[in-house]
Design an enzyme around this catalytic site. Structure first.
Site, PDB file in Angstrom:
ATOM      1  CD  GLU A  93      -2.531  -0.933   2.791  1.00  0.00           C
ATOM      2  OE1 GLU A  93      -2.617   0.156   3.390  1.00  0.00           O
ATOM      3  OE2 GLU A  93      -2.972  -1.986   3.243  1.00  0.00           O
ATOM      4  CB  CYS A 106       2.791   7.366   3.215  1.00  0.00           C
ATOM      5  SG  CYS A 106       3.067   6.116   4.472  1.00  0.00           S
ATOM      6  CB  CYS A 113       5.903  -5.420   9.612  1.00  0.00           C
ATOM      7  SG  CYS A 113       7.025  -4.597  10.764  1.00  0.00           S
ATOM      8  CB  CYS A 117       3.639  -2.469  16.716  1.00  0.00           C
ATOM      9  SG  CYS A 117       5.362  -1.950  16.598  1.00  0.00           S
ATOM     10  CB  CYS A 120       0.963  -1.962  13.650  1.00  0.00           C
ATOM     11  SG  CYS A 120       1.370  -1.656  11.932  1.00  0.00           S
ATOM     12  CB  CYS A 334       0.206   0.933   8.703  1.00  0.00           C
ATOM     13  SG  CYS A 334       1.023   2.434   9.038  1.00  0.00           S
TER      14      CYS A 334
HETATM   15  N1  SAH Z   1       7.896   0.412  11.170  1.00  0.00           N
HETATM   16  C1  SAH Z   1       8.019   1.831  11.141  1.00  0.00           C
HETATM   17  C2  SAH Z   1       7.247   2.531  10.045  1.00  0.00           C
HETATM   18  C3  SAH Z   1       5.898   2.022   9.676  1.00  0.00           C
HETATM   19  S1  SAH Z   1       4.579   2.341  10.783  1.00  0.00           S
HETATM   20  C4  SAH Z   1       7.676   2.402  12.489  1.00  0.00           C
HETATM   21  O1  SAH Z   1       7.332   1.641  13.378  1.00  0.00           O
HETATM   22  O2  SAH Z   1       7.822   3.597  12.685  1.00  0.00           O
HETATM   23  C5  SAH Z   1       4.293   4.073  10.649  1.00  0.00           C
HETATM   24  C6  SAH Z   1       3.713   4.701  11.906  1.00  0.00           C
HETATM   25  O3  SAH Z   1       2.320   4.345  12.060  1.00  0.00           O
HETATM   26  C7  SAH Z   1       4.416   4.237  13.164  1.00  0.00           C
HETATM   27  O4  SAH Z   1       4.586   5.322  14.026  1.00  0.00           O
HETATM   28  C8  SAH Z   1       3.416   3.255  13.722  1.00  0.00           C
HETATM   29  O5  SAH Z   1       3.643   3.030  15.061  1.00  0.00           O
HETATM   30  C9  SAH Z   1       2.113   3.929  13.388  1.00  0.00           C
HETATM   31  N2  SAH Z   1       0.929   3.091  13.474  1.00  0.00           N
HETATM   32  C10 SAH Z   1       0.785   1.784  13.173  1.00  0.00           C
HETATM   33  N3  SAH Z   1      -0.468   1.380  13.400  1.00  0.00           N
HETATM   34  C11 SAH Z   1      -1.149   2.452  13.848  1.00  0.00           C
HETATM   35  C12 SAH Z   1      -2.490   2.679  14.250  1.00  0.00           C
HETATM   36  N4  SAH Z   1      -3.380   1.693  14.281  1.00  0.00           N
HETATM   37  N5  SAH Z   1      -2.805   3.922  14.635  1.00  0.00           N
HETATM   38  C13 SAH Z   1      -1.917   4.935  14.630  1.00  0.00           C
HETATM   39  N6  SAH Z   1      -0.643   4.783  14.263  1.00  0.00           N
HETATM   40  C14 SAH Z   1      -0.264   3.555  13.880  1.00  0.00           C
END
Ligand code: SAH
Length: 345
Positions: A93, A106, A113, A117, A120, A334
């Site tokens: 995406e 973006c 991944c 997290c 995510c 994401c």
């Molecule tokens: N892996 C990298 C970049 C991809 S995620 C990172 O962790 O920074 C990009 C951003 O979106 C990160 O700050 C991540 O924590 C955030 N993110 C992921 N899922 C999310 C969600 N459900 N709501 C808000 N931010 C989210």
């Protein structure tokens, strides 16, 4: 036999390769321009290259190209979310956002991944594979062709952990910012990481002028561990040292990303602890109302809690912004679109 990926080659490499093929030196610039400025989708479009050269290249090299699977445009703010298919059938995406200061894309850096997290959607099925430099460029190239507008900012904040794909990320940035390509300013490129300390330091040593964004999301180690498994590997103190090192080497202010999750990390003590961390560093904080993920049961903080958090944090003398929620109506967060497509398919 696997063929070399021509769109991931630097101009010097392209020159060397064409010289070996016995071609005139000016052909390298022509070829490179077709790939990185005219954004050709294949050798067939390169009309000022002789047919036999195009055929030779086609036999020796692979030329990545993305297939558009679907595009959704937000009725609120014009944000566009693209779902692309890679040559091996995997999906990624990308998001296109229009801001007053220019257009921003973006990009994803991996298919899936492995960072895990909890909030995510990109990580739910783990990591499939990393993207090639060309496949990261292709997302920007495809969107530029589709919108007909120049992209001025690139954020590596889509699916994947960019520092878990370090070499390819670096080459991508080099090609993206190359004056013979789209020539996007390094200052307009942001790489977001969940906090891989050794790679953050390595990146600092490259002395690029890009912005490093750290996904912090909690200012206490124990709380961070519950949200982000990577916190078991690196303590917040080590992260702060790596950020200070990045600033020392590059002079670039760090961005902290902090997704506010209702009742999880949005209390007064959280803001105070985050403020304490900020005070020691030249940083900017970006508060993100968490995008609710059904699978995980996370909810957004109340509007009042978000504003109170921001006010508290600002007392520590740092610039705090609340990320505008763009594209909420089109699965802006994401990995959401990819997941839905996979569920359908
Ligand atoms: N892996 C990298 C970049 C991809 S995620 C990172 O962790 O920074 C990009 C951003 O979106 C990160 O700050 C991540 O924590 C955030 N993110 C992921 N899922 C999310 C969600 N459900 N709501 C808000 N931010 C989210």
């Amino acid at each position: 036999m696997e063929t070399a990926d021509i769109k991931s080659m630097t101009l010097e490499e392209v020159s060397g390769m064409l010289e070996e093929l016995g071609e005139k030196p000016y052909r390298a610039r022509q070829l490179y321009q077709w790939m990185h400025q005219k954004l050709a989708r294949g050798f067939g479009e390169m009309k000022n290259l002789p047919l036999d050269l195009r055929e030779k290249l086609g036999n020796r090299f692979s030329y990545t190209d993305l297939k558009l699977v679907r595009m959704q445009e937000s009725a609120f703010d014009g944000t566009r979310k693209y779902l692309f298919e890679l040559s091996d059938g995997n999906l990624v995406e990308s998001v296109w956002m229009k801001y007053r200061h220019g257009n921003s894309v973006c990009v994803s850096s991996q298919v899936g991944c492995r960072m895990g997290c909890a909030f995510c959607a990109s990580t739910i099925d783990g990591l499939e594979r990393s993207l090639l430099p060309s496949e990261m460029l292709d997302q920007i190239y495809a969107i530029t062709r589709d919108t007909g507008e120049r992209v001025s900012n690139v954020v590596v904040m889509g699916i994947g952990e960019p520092l878990d794909n370090y070499e390819n990320l670096l080459l991508f940035i080099r090609l993206l910012t190359d004056e013979n390509g789209l020539h996007i300013s390094q200052r307009n490129v942001t790489v977001s990481t969940c906090g891989l300390v050794p790679e953050m330091k390595r990146l600092a040593d490259e002395k690029l002028q890009i912005t490093l964004a750290l996904s912090l999301h909690a200012a206490f180690d124990e709380k961070r561990k519950k949200l982000m498994p990577v916190a078991n590997r690196y303590a917040i103190e080590e992260l702060m040292e790596a950020c200070a090192y990045y600033f020392e080497k590059t002079g670039r202010r760090i961005t902290f990303e902090y997704a506010l999750v209702g009742g999880v990390n949005d209390a007064k003590e959280d803001a105070e602890a985050l403020g304490g961390l900020c005070r020691k560093l030249n940083c900017h904080v970006n508060l993100i109302p968490v995008n609710p993920i059904k699978e995980r049961g996370f909810v957004q903080s109340e509007r009042d809690a978000i504003l109170a958090f921001k006010n508290k944090l600002e007392k520590y003398g740092r610039n705090v912004t609340i990320r505008r929620e763009m594209g909420r109506d089109i699965d802006g967060a994401c990995g959401q679109l990819r997941r839905r497509q996979k569920a359908l398919g």
